[in-house]
Motif scaffolding. Structure first.
Motif, PDB file in Angstrom:
ATOM      1  N   ARG A 195      31.398  39.819  42.313  1.00  0.00           N
ATOM      2  CA  ARG A 195      31.953  38.597  42.046  1.00  0.00           C
ATOM      3  C   ARG A 195      33.204  38.693  41.156  1.00  0.00           C
ATOM      4  O   ARG A 195      34.142  38.148  41.343  1.00  0.00           O
ATOM      5  N   LEU A 196      32.946  39.463  40.069  1.00  0.00           N
ATOM      6  CA  LEU A 196      34.189  39.689  39.088  1.00  0.00           C
ATOM      7  C   LEU A 196      35.247  40.072  39.691  1.00  0.00           C
ATOM      8  O   LEU A 196      36.423  39.701  39.646  1.00  0.00           O
ATOM      9  N   LEU A 197      35.159  41.154  40.412  1.00  0.00           N
ATOM     10  CA  LEU A 197      36.343  42.103  41.255  1.00  0.00           C
ATOM     11  C   LEU A 197      36.831  40.687  42.259  1.00  0.00           C
ATOM     12  O   LEU A 197      38.227  40.642  42.328  1.00  0.00           O
ATOM     13  N   ALA A 198      36.045  40.126  42.986  1.00  0.00           N
ATOM     14  CA  ALA A 198      36.579  39.186  43.707  1.00  0.00           C
ATOM     15  C   ALA A 198      37.199  38.118  43.095  1.00  0.00           C
ATOM     16  O   ALA A 198      38.177  37.494  44.095  1.00  0.00           O
ATOM     17  N   VAL A 290      38.795  34.653  30.738  1.00  0.00           N
ATOM     18  CA  VAL A 290      37.723  35.643  30.799  1.00  0.00           C
ATOM     19  C   VAL A 290      36.584  35.132  31.725  1.00  0.00           C
ATOM     20  O   VAL A 290      36.316  34.089  31.611  1.00  0.00           O
ATOM     21  N   ALA A 291      36.215  35.708  32.838  1.00  0.00           N
ATOM     22  CA  ALA A 291      35.291  35.270  33.546  1.00  0.00           C
ATOM     23  C   ALA A 291      34.114  36.007  33.168  1.00  0.00           C
ATOM     24  O   ALA A 291      34.060  37.236  32.512  1.00  0.00           O
ATOM     25  N   VAL A 292      33.011  35.266  33.138  1.00  0.00           N
ATOM     26  CA  VAL A 292      31.594  35.619  32.718  1.00  0.00           C
ATOM     27  C   VAL A 292      30.376  35.501  33.606  1.00  0.00           C
ATOM     28  O   VAL A 292      30.254  34.453  34.323  1.00  0.00           O
ATOM     29  N   SER A 351      31.609  29.585  35.547  1.00  0.00           N
ATOM     30  CA  SER A 351      31.981  30.523  34.406  1.00  0.00           C
ATOM     31  C   SER A 351      32.541  31.861  35.355  1.00  0.00           C
ATOM     32  O   SER A 351      33.334  32.652  34.654  1.00  0.00           O
ATOM     33  N   ALA A 352      32.557  31.861  36.536  1.00  0.00           N
ATOM     34  CA  ALA A 352      33.157  32.992  37.277  1.00  0.00           C
ATOM     35  C   ALA A 352      33.153  32.557  38.882  1.00  0.00           C
ATOM     36  O   ALA A 352      32.269  31.944  39.280  1.00  0.00           O
TER      37      ALA A 352
END
Length: 352
Positions: A195-198, A290-292, A351-352
């Motif tokens: 998810r964070l990489l996407a 910043v995504a969390v 948040s992300a």
């Protein structure tokens, strides 16, 4: 089956059930007490008669026949040392953590319609562990559902040695012949990384859980592996203790050492909530700067600001399965130990 009804104004009896079912009182008693040598069709007729009459078994009399109490012990062990003996403080820590409340709800909801009760016990000290084992040895409960929160906890091994039926929430830190339920923690952490990489995050850090706990180890390993597969050979790590306060401390440390980070995976929602609070205090927008991503999908994820994208752990279903496994052990002594592993899923919020 007869249409006869019990006499109004008094509680239904075994004789009433037998009359409605058209069988003997002894047959009704065998069905109610779980004796297995009764034809299934007759069992169903008796159960229908129980429903029709509203008969409630006498638990004391039933326990004399079955040698069971109809009670299981839900034991929380290692939630926090309490040398001062302040039991209220320990209870407050337990019930202040959404995880424990979800476990208790899952257990009770599964047991209630089956006429079985759960007795909550704490085991924080050596003396309390001995008291729990003694309680189980003397038949205070038919078995134990154990929620242990640190790797060095000796209670699961003590209960196994005592020969008491038991099921553990989460894989034991060391090999132990005990049944357990657990989650694919690595798989869930991989979902967080993806998810964070996407979202385009490239400077990602993680607030891991305590590394003396298997879940903490597995979530970190799964996240690291997924990041490495996408070429991220290094990422900053700060260890937390699965509490909001430890998430705040870890996030402060990460921002000090890596002020340009743009994504954070927190190994549970409480730590993620703490991390979000610190990010806001430092003027970082979430998820813009910043995504969390958190882990558990607990109530903390919903009250977090913004609402937390998180890995869903089906705690209530896992707790219900733990209860089912234990009841099976109690009813069929000698069953081999087993494990049930649940799959994680991602819940996307703001948040992300």
């Amino acid at each position: 089956m007869s249409d006869a009804a019990p006499v109004e104004g008094r509680s239904p009896t075994l004789e009433d059930v037998a009359r409605v079912a058209g069988v003997s009182r002894a047959t009704v008693s065998r069905v109610i007490n779980g004796v297995r040598n009764v034809d299934p069709s007759i069992q169903e007729v008796v159960r229908q008669a129980v429903r029709t009459t509203g008969y409630l078994p006498n638990s004391a009399a039933r326990s004399l026949v079955t040698r069971r109490t109809g009670t299981l012990a839900l034991v929380v062990s290692g939630a926090g040392a309490d040398p001062a003996g302040q039991r209220a403080a320990v209870a407050g820590r337990v019930f202040g953590d959404p995880f424990f409340g979800r476990v208790a709800a899952g257990v009770v909801d599964w047991l209630r319609p089956r006429g079985t009760a759960a007795v909550l016990q704490f085991a924080e000290t050596e003396r309390e562990r001995e008291q729990v084992v003694a309680f189980l040895r003397r038949g205070g409960a038919d078995g134990a559902l154990i929620v242990s929160t640190h790797a060095e906890d000796p209670l699961p091994a003590m209960i196994v040695e005592a020969g008491v039926p038991a099921v553990l929430f989460a894989r034991p830190a060391r090999p132990l012949p005990i049944s357990y339920v657990d989650l694919s923690h690595r798989g869930g952490a991989e979902l967080a990384a993806e998810r964070l990489l996407a979202r385009g995050c490239r400077r990602v850090a993680t607030i891991c859980g305590p590394l003396d706990v298997p879940a903490g180890q597995d979530r970190l390993a799964g996240f690291r592996d997924a990041m490495a597969r996408h070429g991220h050979a290094y990422m900053p790590i700060a260890e937390g203790r699965f509490t909001q306060e430890s998430g705040e401390v870890a996030m402060e440390r990460l921002l000090t050492d890596h002020p340009d980070l743009d994504g954070v995976f927190c190994a549970n929602d409480l730590m993620a909530r703490g991390a979000c609070q610190v990010l806001r205090e430092h003027g970082r927008s979430i998820p813009g700067d910043v995504a969390v991503v958190g882990f558990d999908d607990s109530s903390a994820a919903l009250v977090c600001r913004p609402p937390l994208t998180t890995v869903h752990q089906p705690v209530e279903e896992m707790a219900a399965e733990m209860a089912r496994l234990l009841v099976s052990q109690v009813e069929q002594p000698g069953r081999p130990v087993t494990s049930v592993i649940f799959e994680a899923s991602l819940v996307v919020r703001e948040s992300a």
